[in-house]
Write a protein that holds these residues in place. Structure first.
Motif, PDB file in Angstrom:
ATOM      1  N   ARG A   1       4.031   5.173 -10.132  1.00 47.58           N
ATOM      2  CA  ARG A   1       5.241   4.887  -9.820  1.00 47.58           C
ATOM      3  C   ARG A   1       5.707   6.227  -8.920  1.00 47.58           C
ATOM      4  O   ARG A   1       6.923   6.556  -8.935  1.00 47.58           O
ATOM      5  N   SER A   2       4.687   6.887  -8.344  1.00 46.22           N
ATOM      6  CA  SER A   2       4.961   7.883  -7.702  1.00 46.22           C
ATOM      7  C   SER A   2       5.899   7.784  -6.364  1.00 46.22           C
ATOM      8  O   SER A   2       6.463   8.794  -5.999  1.00 46.22           O
ATOM      9  N   ASN A   3       5.827   6.781  -5.869  1.00 46.41           N
ATOM     10  CA  ASN A   3       6.715   6.235  -4.653  1.00 46.41           C
ATOM     11  C   ASN A   3       7.550   5.140  -5.017  1.00 46.41           C
ATOM     12  O   ASN A   3       7.417   4.347  -3.935  1.00 46.41           O
ATOM     13  N   ALA A   4       7.947   5.116  -5.881  1.00 40.39           N
ATOM     14  CA  ALA A   4       9.036   3.805  -6.156  1.00 40.39           C
ATOM     15  C   ALA A   4       8.569   2.358  -6.120  1.00 40.39           C
ATOM     16  O   ALA A   4       9.138   1.564  -5.943  1.00 40.39           O
ATOM     17  N   GLY A   5       6.992   2.321  -6.705  1.00 39.29           N
ATOM     18  CA  GLY A   5       6.680   1.148  -6.741  1.00 39.29           C
ATOM     19  C   GLY A   5       6.211   0.321  -5.316  1.00 39.29           C
ATOM     20  O   GLY A   5       6.195  -0.749  -5.029  1.00 39.29           O
ATOM     21  N   THR A   6       6.081   1.173  -4.271  1.00 39.42           N
ATOM     22  CA  THR A   6       5.582   0.738  -3.065  1.00 39.42           C
ATOM     23  C   THR A   6       4.405   1.370  -2.599  1.00 39.42           C
ATOM     24  O   THR A   6       3.896   2.532  -3.170  1.00 39.42           O
ATOM     25  N   LYS A   7       3.819   0.808  -1.408  1.00 38.06           N
ATOM     26  CA  LYS A   7       2.429   1.482  -1.031  1.00 38.06           C
ATOM     27  C   LYS A   7       2.415   0.845   0.542  1.00 38.06           C
ATOM     28  O   LYS A   7       3.169  -0.078   0.961  1.00 38.06           O
ATOM     29  N   PRO A   8       1.704   1.593   1.219  1.00 39.43           N
ATOM     30  CA  PRO A   8       1.530   1.153   2.725  1.00 39.43           C
ATOM     31  C   PRO A   8       0.778  -0.123   2.894  1.00 39.43           C
ATOM     32  O   PRO A   8      -0.394  -0.187   2.256  1.00 39.43           O
ATOM     33  N   ALA A   9       0.979  -0.959   4.034  1.00 41.68           N
ATOM     34  CA  ALA A   9       0.290  -2.000   4.114  1.00 41.68           C
ATOM     35  C   ALA A   9       0.471  -2.140   5.922  1.00 41.68           C
ATOM     36  O   ALA A   9       1.346  -2.061   6.369  1.00 41.68           O
ATOM     37  N   THR A  10      -0.686  -2.615   6.380  1.00 37.87           N
ATOM     38  CA  THR A  10      -0.681  -3.223   7.788  1.00 37.87           C
ATOM     39  C   THR A  10      -0.505  -4.568   8.074  1.00 37.87           C
ATOM     40  O   THR A  10      -1.323  -5.557   7.280  1.00 37.87           O
ATOM     41  N   VAL A  11       0.203  -4.946   8.949  1.00 35.52           N
ATOM     42  CA  VAL A  11       0.627  -6.397   9.058  1.00 35.52           C
ATOM     43  C   VAL A  11      -0.389  -6.891  10.477  1.00 35.52           C
ATOM     44  O   VAL A  11      -0.924  -6.107  11.126  1.00 35.52           O
ATOM     45  N   GLU A  12      -0.509  -7.961  10.746  1.00 35.99           N
ATOM     46  CA  GLU A  12      -1.285  -8.693  11.678  1.00 35.99           C
ATOM     47  C   GLU A  12      -1.076  -7.879  13.102  1.00 35.99           C
ATOM     48  O   GLU A  12      -1.812  -8.261  14.233  1.00 35.99           O
ATOM     49  N   THR A  13       0.324  -7.543  13.633  1.00 38.68           N
ATOM     50  CA  THR A  13       0.469  -6.964  14.797  1.00 38.68           C
ATOM     51  C   THR A  13       0.007  -5.447  14.673  1.00 38.68           C
ATOM     52  O   THR A  13       0.213  -4.752  15.936  1.00 38.68           O
ATOM     53  N   GLY A  14      -0.467  -4.748  13.726  1.00 37.19           N
ATOM     54  CA  GLY A  14      -0.877  -3.392  13.493  1.00 37.19           C
ATOM     55  C   GLY A  14       0.243  -2.528  13.170  1.00 37.19           C
ATOM     56  O   GLY A  14      -0.122  -1.319  13.153  1.00 37.19           O
ATOM     57  N   TYR A  15       1.444  -3.249  12.970  1.00 36.98           N
ATOM     58  CA  TYR A  15       2.572  -2.331  12.209  1.00 36.98           C
ATOM     59  C   TYR A  15       2.309  -1.802  10.789  1.00 36.98           C
ATOM     60  O   TYR A  15       1.756  -2.738  10.062  1.00 36.98           O
ATOM     61  N   GLU A  16       2.437  -0.717  10.490  1.00 33.96           N
ATOM     62  CA  GLU A  16       2.518  -0.218   8.966  1.00 33.96           C
ATOM     63  C   GLU A  16       3.830  -0.147   8.606  1.00 33.96           C
ATOM     64  O   GLU A  16       4.725   0.554   9.145  1.00 33.96           O
ATOM     65  N   MET A  17       3.875  -0.721   7.294  1.00 27.63           N
ATOM     66  CA  MET A  17       5.223  -0.631   6.499  1.00 27.63           C
ATOM     67  C   MET A  17       4.939  -0.385   5.075  1.00 27.63           C
ATOM     68  O   MET A  17       3.816  -0.552   4.694  1.00 27.63           O
ATOM     69  N   GLN A  18       6.108  -0.432   4.417  1.00 27.18           N
ATOM     70  CA  GLN A  18       6.161  -0.195   2.854  1.00 27.18           C
ATOM     71  C   GLN A  18       6.185  -1.527   2.041  1.00 27.18           C
ATOM     72  O   GLN A  18       6.986  -2.290   2.584  1.00 27.18           O
ATOM     73  N   VAL A  19       5.334  -1.884   1.298  1.00 23.70           N
ATOM     74  CA  VAL A  19       5.450  -3.146   0.432  1.00 23.70           C
ATOM     75  C   VAL A  19       5.233  -2.669  -0.761  1.00 23.70           C
ATOM     76  O   VAL A  19       4.806  -2.025  -1.395  1.00 23.70           O
TER      77      VAL A  19
END
Length: 187
Positions: free
Chosen positions: A144-162
């Motif tokens: 829980r060091s980052n509020a229960g989220t992790k980085p993820a990459t989507v099919e367009t190459g964009y990186e976001m928190q999920v």
């Protein structure tokens, strides 16, 4: 030339060679002095928002902006190729004009392209799109060091928190204005 009486929401004004979209306007008639029009304008290219006041009856320059539906076809070098859905003409829009919208563009997706005198000004995406997660680390229970989220990459190459429970192959709804995760989508 038009006057301030022609100002409406969505009208595009040409001020000193730059195009400004009217977001809000208000006709004001104070008890003392002359009437005026108070506007909130957004720069079509940069997105900067400013307030501007005009005297009632002042001359303004209204530009004709054509908004039509286009289908995104593919990326071609430094440009993006779109097809007009009404007459099937294809145009290439430079990546500077597309901007951050490139993070959410999928082939065959329909978007609105605004043009002025044949020059593309900007593209409008739907408020949200569905994208598939192509890469993410497995979520560790108890991390829980980052509020229960992790980085993820989507099919367009964009990186976001999920959230931690989202895995590879999951389809997620993404807000195109902020790039935020909105939820999982079940097929």
């Amino acid at each position: 030339m038009a006057s301030t009486a022609d100002i409406k929401n969505g009208v595009v004004l040409n001020i000193d060679g730059q195009l400004w979209n009217v977001i809000e306007f208000q006709h004001v008639k104070p008890g003392k002095g002359g009437a005026f029009v108070r506007t909130k304008l957004k720069n079509v290219v940069t997105g900067k928002v400013v307030d501007k006041t005009y005297n009632a009856g002042a001359k303004i320059d209204i530009e004709n902006v054509d908004r039509r539906d286009f289908q995104y076809l593919y990326r071609d070098g430094d440009g993006f190729v779109f097809m007009d859905t009404s007459d099937y003409d294809q145009i290439t829009i430079p990546s500077e004009t597309v901007g951050d919208a490139a993070n959410f563009l999928l082939e065959n997706q329909t978007v609105t392209v605004a043009t002025n005198n044949g020059n593309p000004l900007y593209i409008d995406l739907p408020a949200s799109v569905v994208l598939e997660i192509t890469y993410t680390e497995p979520g560790l229970q108890g991390d829980r060091s980052n509020a229960g989220t992790k980085p993820a990459t989507v099919e367009t190459g964009y990186e976001m928190q999920v959230p931690l429970f989202v895995g590879i192959g999951t389809k997620v709804k993404v807000d195109t204005r902020t790039g935020d995760y909105l939820g999982r989508v079940n097929d």
